[in-house]
Design an enzyme around this catalytic site. Structure first.
Site, PDB file in Angstrom:
ATOM      1  N   ASP A 306       0.858  -1.176   0.000  1.00 49.92           N
ATOM      2  CA  ASP A 306       0.000   0.000   0.000  1.00 49.92           C
ATOM      3  C   ASP A 306       0.898   1.232   0.000  1.00 49.92           C
ATOM      4  O   ASP A 306       1.900   1.278   0.721  1.00 49.92           O
ATOM      5  CB  ASP A 306      -0.890  -0.014   1.246  1.00 49.92           C
ATOM      6  CG  ASP A 306      -1.818   1.179   1.296  1.00 49.92           C
ATOM      7  OD1 ASP A 306      -2.536   1.395   0.313  1.00 49.92           O
ATOM      8  OD2 ASP A 306      -1.811   1.879   2.320  1.00 49.92           O
ATOM      9  N   ALA A 375     -14.017  25.061   3.753  1.00 50.26           N
ATOM     10  CA  ALA A 375     -14.363  24.533   2.430  1.00 50.26           C
ATOM     11  C   ALA A 375     -14.793  25.647   1.487  1.00 50.26           C
ATOM     12  O   ALA A 375     -14.724  25.499   0.264  1.00 50.26           O
ATOM     13  CB  ALA A 375     -15.474  23.501   2.561  1.00 50.26           C
ATOM     14  N   LYS A 391      -2.386  31.063   2.316  1.00 51.17           N
ATOM     15  CA  LYS A 391      -1.951  29.946   1.476  1.00 51.17           C
ATOM     16  C   LYS A 391      -3.178  29.086   1.233  1.00 51.17           C
ATOM     17  O   LYS A 391      -4.079  28.988   2.088  1.00 51.17           O
ATOM     18  CB  LYS A 391      -0.836  29.121   2.144  1.00 51.17           C
ATOM     19  CG  LYS A 391      -1.300  28.250   3.298  1.00 51.17           C
ATOM     20  CD  LYS A 391      -0.192  27.365   3.805  1.00 51.17           C
ATOM     21  CE  LYS A 391      -0.691  26.309   4.782  1.00 51.17           C
ATOM     22  NZ  LYS A 391      -1.469  26.824   5.903  1.00 51.17           N
TER      23      LYS A 391
END
EC number: 7.2.2.6
Length: 678
Positions: A306, A375, A391
């Site tokens: 993985d 968001a 940023k």
């Protein structure tokens, strides 16, 4: 630093003492039922003892039968000692693990809203209980972090003195009972029943209580049993031959011949080889739940890994800040640093670390306001005295600055494209309303991975990286890591499918993972290596646990597996080759009176028939002791190809097994003759 109790190359005196006691306990025939060769030797030793007793009672010379009986018993004891010394090393490790258990009272949360807690003995906790663990507290049981982030000292489990960060969410939320919180606090949901914790399982694994024989080990045991039966028939047949020749064969001599011909060397060392294989894994901080897993590791054809947390660190980390035209590199880096000072995410912390490593420092301005990521804005930063630092996503930052795409300098647009094509994540940085640079975040490949995968390739193991990333990102990481192939946008079902496909082609598959989504694949794989820092589900599904959480450890796992198989084969070859010299020692001694011409077979020039028989029996016993270090250490594996490896081992252990007894029996005969023992 790894676990101190297995890193030491020497065997502790207490282990030897315990093994000597255990060797006598194992004389119980019930303890030898799984080892037909040594059981047969014990039966002959018992008969020889009876014969010696009869000689003494009848006033007959008893020195020779007493010596034969004594050395046969020593043969059994030496075989038992070999197994006990291997077991003893594991039990010493288990005792050290057991010492890490601390009697503690957990802070059981009974009302989270009011933060009400009840001191509760750790052994009374049940799955589902939620406990608070603060700085200095011992984590009372295995569990999953549901809230908080803390530094945890896992030296009790891994031996590593440096604390590690554990936090809720992701694949680093599992904590282990017996470890200690160094700073901050955690709320932990208990996941294990008392007696079935990771530490309990470690102790059981180390002690080998649940160790089952592997298929190859069982097949070899059947072969040894078959050889024992064949030689039994051959020795019984010699009685008829003696009667035909008019020679009365001493049952003591027949018993000695039988014991020296059956493969007592490998019979006495077989269990020790298997146990020592698991012990050698423990020395590299890997716990195997069974010898079957260790053996399978030696035949692995395909290794699946993985990506996140296994090949890479798992968190995106800042590796560079590309300045806008006209902006000094240190100024762009400082702006990124200030925008990240209040950001506690792994990405934010990595930007701070990057700046500090390059000698750029800054403090949060007085009266500054932290702007958290959302968001909606898709950016974060600081505001202070009318100044701002931000940023975030490139398009979000550009939009917040009221810039069109054409107004963004071409150099920055090219930097954004380069980062994206390399599989990284670009973040734009602004200072006081001006675009100053681009941060390159990437999933960093762990050091040394590429060289390790090259070593695996030379060993004939194909490496495949499995990831949920898009093909572009996956290809970039696969190239950097040096794997042979990759599977992008993979689901848990995809991982299972590729493992089953490989297994259907007759290949043995190893899977290395750390997440809960890796659990089905870890369970399906022939060798499932779970990271100790990974999810609880992954650790329970695998048949090995890497306490260092280092995917490159697979190389050592494969080497130990191959070493186990090679060691078993080498000792079997040596044991069978030994028989040739014993024919030349005992057969002439049995028939030389009736057939003087058989004296020509006495090519070793042995002193007398009795000396020849006694010397062969003594050598047969001592060779087991001589080979115990090799059984515990293992035959060194080299990636030189199967044909060359077979040729090398046949030369060393086949020819060596043929020559050694000629030399050894002759030397023992000289000592026996000098001491007038026969």
């Amino acid at each position: 630093m790894s676990m101190s109790f297995v890193k030491s190359g020497a065997i502790d005196q207490s282990v030897v003492t315990t093994a000597l006691k255990s060797a006598f306990v194992k004389l119980d025939p019930r303890a030898l039922t799984g080892n037909p060769v040594i059981l047969a030797t014990e039966v002959v030793a018992a008969l020889a003892t009876v014969s010696a007793g009869v000689a003494i009672a009848g006033g007959l010379p008893a020195s020779f039968p007493i010596q034969i009986a004594a050395w046969l018993w020593l043969t059994v004891l030496f075989a038992n000692f070999a197994e006990a010394i291997a077991e003893g090393r594991g039990k010493a490790a288990a005792d050290s693990l057991r010492a890490t258990r601390v009697t503690t009272r957990a802070k059981l949360i009974i009302d989270d809203a009011r933060n009400a807690m009840v001191p509760t003995p750790a052994h009374e906790l049940v799955p589902g209980d939620i406990v608070l663990v603060e700085a200095g507290d011992v984590i009372p049981a295995d569990g999953e972090i549901i809230e908080g982030v803390a530094s945890v000292n896992e030296a009790a489990i891994t031996g590593e003195s440096a604390p590690v960060i554990r936090e809720s969410g992701g694949d680093r939320s599992a904590v282990t009972g017996g470890t200690t919180v160094v700073s901050d606090w955690l709320k932990v949901k208990v996941t294990s029943q008392q007696g079935s914790s990771f530490l309990d399982r470690m102790i059981a694994m180390v002690e080998g209580a649940d160790r089952r024989k592997t298929p190859n080990e069982l097949a070899l045991a059947v072969l040894l049993a078959g050889l024992t039966l064949v030689f039994l028939i051959a020795v019984v047949t010699l009685t008829g031959l003696g009667a035909f020749l008019g020679v009365t064969l001493d049952p003591m001599v027949l018993g000695a011949l039988f014991v020296t011909l059956i493969p007592t060397t490998i019979g006495g060392l077989l269990s020790a080889v298997g146990i020592a294989g698991m012990d050698r894994l423990l020395k590299v901080n890997v716990l195997a739940t069974s010898g079957r897993a260790v053996e399978a590791a030696g035949d692995v054809d395909t290794l699946l890994l993985d990506k996140t947390g296994t090949i890479t660190f798992g968190n995106r980390m800042a590796v560079e800040v590309v300045p806008a035209p006209g902006v000094r590199p240190d100024a762009a880096l400082r702006a990124a640093l200030i925008a990240s000072l209040a950001d506690e995410t792994p990405e934010g912390r990595s930007i701070v670390e990057l700046a500090r490593n390059q000698g750029v420092t800054a403090q949060i301005p007085a009266g500054a306001t932290s702007i958290p990521f959302s968001a909606t804005t898709r950016q974060s930063g600081l505001d202070a005295d009318g100044k701002s630092w931000r940023k975030g996503a490139v398009d979000a930052v550009i939009r917040s600055l009221d810039l069109s795409e054409s107004q963004v300098p071409a150099e920055l647009r090219q930097a954004v494209d380069r980062v994206a094509r390399s599989g990284g994540t670009p973040l734009a940085v602004s200072e006081h309303g001006a675009l100053v640079g681009v941060i390159h975040l990437k999933d960093v490949v762990k050091p040394g991975v590429k060289d390790r995968f090259a070593d695996l390739r030379r060993m004939g193991v194909r490496t495949v990286m499995i990831t949920g990333d898009n093909p572009v990102t996956a290809a970039a990481i696969a190239s950097e890591a040096g794997v042979d192939d990759f599977l992008a946008e993979a689901t848990p079902e995809d991982k299972l499918r590729i493992i089953r496909t490989e297994q259907a082609k007759g290949r043995l598959v190893a899977m290395c993972g750390d997440g809960a989504n890796d659990a089905p694949a870890l369970a399906q794989a022939d060798v499932g290596v779970a990271m100790q820092t990974g999810a609880q589900a992954a650790r329970e599904a695998g048949n090995m646990v890497d306490l260092d959480s280092d995917p490159t450890k697979v190389l050592e796992i494969v080497e130990v597996g191959k070493q186990l198989l090679i060691t078993r084969g080498a000792l079997t070859t040596f044991s069978i080759a030994n028989d040739v010299a014993k024919y030349f020692a005992i057969i002439p001694a049995m028939f030389v009176v009736a057939l003087p011409s058989l004296g020509a077979m006495n090519i070793m020039g042995l002193s007398s028939p009795q000396s020849a028989i006694l010397s062969a029996v003594i050598f047969n016993a001592l060779v087991i002791v001589a080979l115990i270090p090799l059984a515990l250490r293992g035959v060194r594996y080299r990636a030189i190809g199967a044909a060359k490896l077979l040729s090398r081992n046949l030369t060393i252990y086949g020819i060596g097994g043929l020559i050694a007894p000629f030399v050894g029996i002759k030397l023992i005969d000289m000592i026996v003759a000098a001491l007038k023992l026969a």
